[in-house]
Design a protein around this motif. Structure first.
Motif, mmCIF file in Angstrom:
data_model
loop_
_atom_site.group_PDB
_atom_site.id
_atom_site.type_symbol
_atom_site.label_atom_id
_atom_site.label_comp_id
_atom_site.label_asym_id
_atom_site.label_seq_id
_atom_site.Cartn_x
_atom_site.Cartn_y
_atom_site.Cartn_z
ATOM 1 N N ILE A 218 10.691 6.237 22.058
ATOM 2 C CA ILE A 218 11.671 6.515 23.106
ATOM 3 C C ILE A 218 13.047 6.645 22.475
ATOM 4 C CG2 ILE A 218 12.711 5.711 25.236
ATOM 5 C CD1 ILE A 218 10.218 4.131 25.828
ATOM 6 N N LEU A 219 13.655 7.822 22.635
ATOM 7 C CA LEU A 219 14.986 8.068 22.108
ATOM 8 C C LEU A 219 15.880 8.568 23.237
ATOM 9 C CD1 LEU A 219 13.040 8.350 19.545
ATOM 10 C CD2 LEU A 219 14.849 9.758 18.562
ATOM 11 N N GLY A 220 17.012 7.879 23.460
ATOM 12 C CA GLY A 220 17.955 8.299 24.485
ATOM 13 C C GLY A 220 18.432 7.119 25.299
ATOM 14 N N TYR A 221 19.266 7.416 26.268
ATOM 15 C CA TYR A 221 19.883 6.381 27.093
ATOM 16 C C TYR A 221 19.017 6.027 28.294
ATOM 17 C CZ TYR A 221 23.017 4.331 30.561
ATOM 18 O OH TYR A 221 23.565 3.525 31.522
ATOM 19 N N ASP A 222 18.746 4.742 28.486
ATOM 20 C CA ASP A 222 18.106 4.204 29.690
ATOM 21 C C ASP A 222 16.754 4.857 29.964
ATOM 22 O OD1 ASP A 222 17.922 2.439 31.784
ATOM 23 O OD2 ASP A 222 18.994 3.719 33.211
ATOM 24 N N ASN A 223 15.924 4.935 28.959
ATOM 25 C CA ASN A 223 14.564 5.459 29.124
ATOM 26 C C ASN A 223 13.584 4.298 29.153
ATOM 27 O OD1 ASN A 223 15.591 8.074 28.921
ATOM 28 N ND2 ASN A 223 15.347 8.096 26.709
ATOM 29 N N ASN A 224 12.748 4.252 30.190
ATOM 30 C CA ASN A 224 11.818 3.146 30.338
ATOM 31 C C ASN A 224 10.498 3.622 30.920
ATOM 32 O OD1 ASN A 224 13.465 0.534 29.762
ATOM 33 N ND2 ASN A 224 14.796 1.752 31.067
ATOM 34 N N ILE A 225 9.404 3.079 30.419
ATOM 35 C CA ILE A 225 8.082 3.480 30.886
ATOM 36 C C ILE A 225 7.147 2.291 30.885
ATOM 37 C CG2 ILE A 225 8.246 5.867 30.105
ATOM 38 C CD1 ILE A 225 6.650 5.048 27.639
ATOM 39 N N ASN A 226 6.028 2.447 31.588
ATOM 40 C CA ASN A 226 4.909 1.522 31.505
ATOM 41 C C ASN A 226 3.688 2.321 31.064
ATOM 42 O OD1 ASN A 226 6.416 -0.650 32.405
ATOM 43 N ND2 ASN A 226 5.884 -0.330 34.541
ATOM 44 N N GLY A 227 3.281 2.182 29.837
ATOM 45 C CA GLY A 227 2.141 2.956 29.348
ATOM 46 C C GLY A 227 2.131 3.027 27.836
ATOM 47 N N ASP A 228 1.201 3.814 27.330
ATOM 48 C CA ASP A 228 0.961 3.856 25.896
ATOM 49 C C ASP A 228 0.991 5.292 25.364
ATOM 50 O OD1 ASP A 228 0.370 1.067 26.046
ATOM 51 O OD2 ASP A 228 -1.686 1.539 26.639
#
Length: 300
Positions: free
Chosen positions: A79-89
């Motif tokens: 993950i590259l960048g501002y305020d990036n969020n995930i649930n997963g693989d």
């Protein structure tokens, strides 16, 4: 690494960096509160400023950018960048504000800003700005390729779509196996198996299916039209309720209203026929003006 006791080969730099890491190895956390919530997690690289509300864990992740990854749960993500969020693989996210609040966000590549929010999605490639913003926590899409700003914008559970162009396949919620190449191509499409190549091709056809349409503005007004093959600029441009037609030629069948089972070949052929059923028309500008024809053959 405030509470870390036996974890080894870790590097924590920054105020409260790695604060809650407990006996885990091979992490690099650099930044204010970076990796603060990682109680369980190994082999992570985090270059980011977080805060005490961070809630993230996982293994073999790379998070770079302010607030990036601070609320993510999963493994093997980049993950590259501002305020990036995930649930997963196994995801790659490049851009700002790329997020999902759901689980099963797996094997995706998202490049752009504000992509994928609220979506459960698997095996997608999305490049552009503000794609897939529908706020449906039950949505499930997969195996889609979307390139272009707002392409497949409302895609909910559609699968196996290829979309390239500004707002291409824009309205599609659940349609599958569509190919939309060109700005605004398949714009109002809601169903399956439409292939449109050209700007504004098949623009208004919402419930028609199994069409192949090549050409800028080809099939623009084709509402509820199915099983057509159309090739040519402006061909069948104003047609409505068209079924089982084969139309080749620029502006051919341009102003047709209702048609069924026709073969039209030639530039401007049948251009102003209003109603046409079971005809064969071959030749440039052949049968250019007629209100109604049926069961006829015209050559030349």
């Amino acid at each position: 690494g405030y509470i870390n006791q036996s974890g080894k080969h870790n590097l924590f730099m920054g105020y409260n960096s790695g604060y809650n890491v407990l006996n885990k190895d091979y992490n690099i956390f650099i930044g204010y509160y970076s990796g603060f919530s990682f109680v369980n997690g190994q082999n992570n690289l985090i270059l980011s400023n977080w805060d005490s509300n961070a809630n993230s864990e996982g293994n073999k992740n790379t998070f770079i950018g302010n607030s990036s990854g601070k609320n993510s749960v999963g493994n093997n993500n980049i993950i590259l960048g501002y305020d990036n969020n995930i649930n997963g693989d196994f995801n790659i996210l490049l851009g700002n504000d790329i997020s999902t609040t759901n689980n099963n966000f797996t094997d995706n590549i998202f490049i752009g800003n504000k992509l994928g929010r609220f979506i459960i999605t698997i095996n997608n490639i999305k490049i552009g700005h503000e794609e897939l913003q529908i706020e449906d926590t039950n949505s499930l899409s997969g195996n889609n390729l979307c390139i272009g700003n707002y392409s497949s914008y409302f895609l909910d559970s559609g699968k196996n779509n290829i979309t390239i162009g500004l707002k291409a396949n824009y309205s599609n919620l659940q349609g599958n196996l569509n190919i939309s190449i060109g700005n605004y191509s398949n714009f109002k499409n809601l169903v399956n198996n439409n292939i449109s190549l050209g700007h504004y091709s098949n623009y208004n056809n919402n419930f028609g299916f199994d069409n192949i349409i090549f050409g800028n503005d080809a099939g623009y007004e084709m509402v509820d039209s199915s099983n057509n093959i159309i090739l040519g600029h402006l061909s069948s441009n104003n047609s409505k309720n068209s079924i089982n037609n084969l139309i080749f030629g620029n502006s051919s069948f341009k102003n047709n209203i209702v048609s069924n089972s026709n073969v039209i070949i030639g530039n401007s052929s049948g251009e102003n026929i209003s109603y046409s059923f079971r005809n064969i028309i071959i030749g440039n500008e052949s049968v250019n003006n007629s209100n109604l024809i049926s069961d006829s053959i015209y050559i030349g």
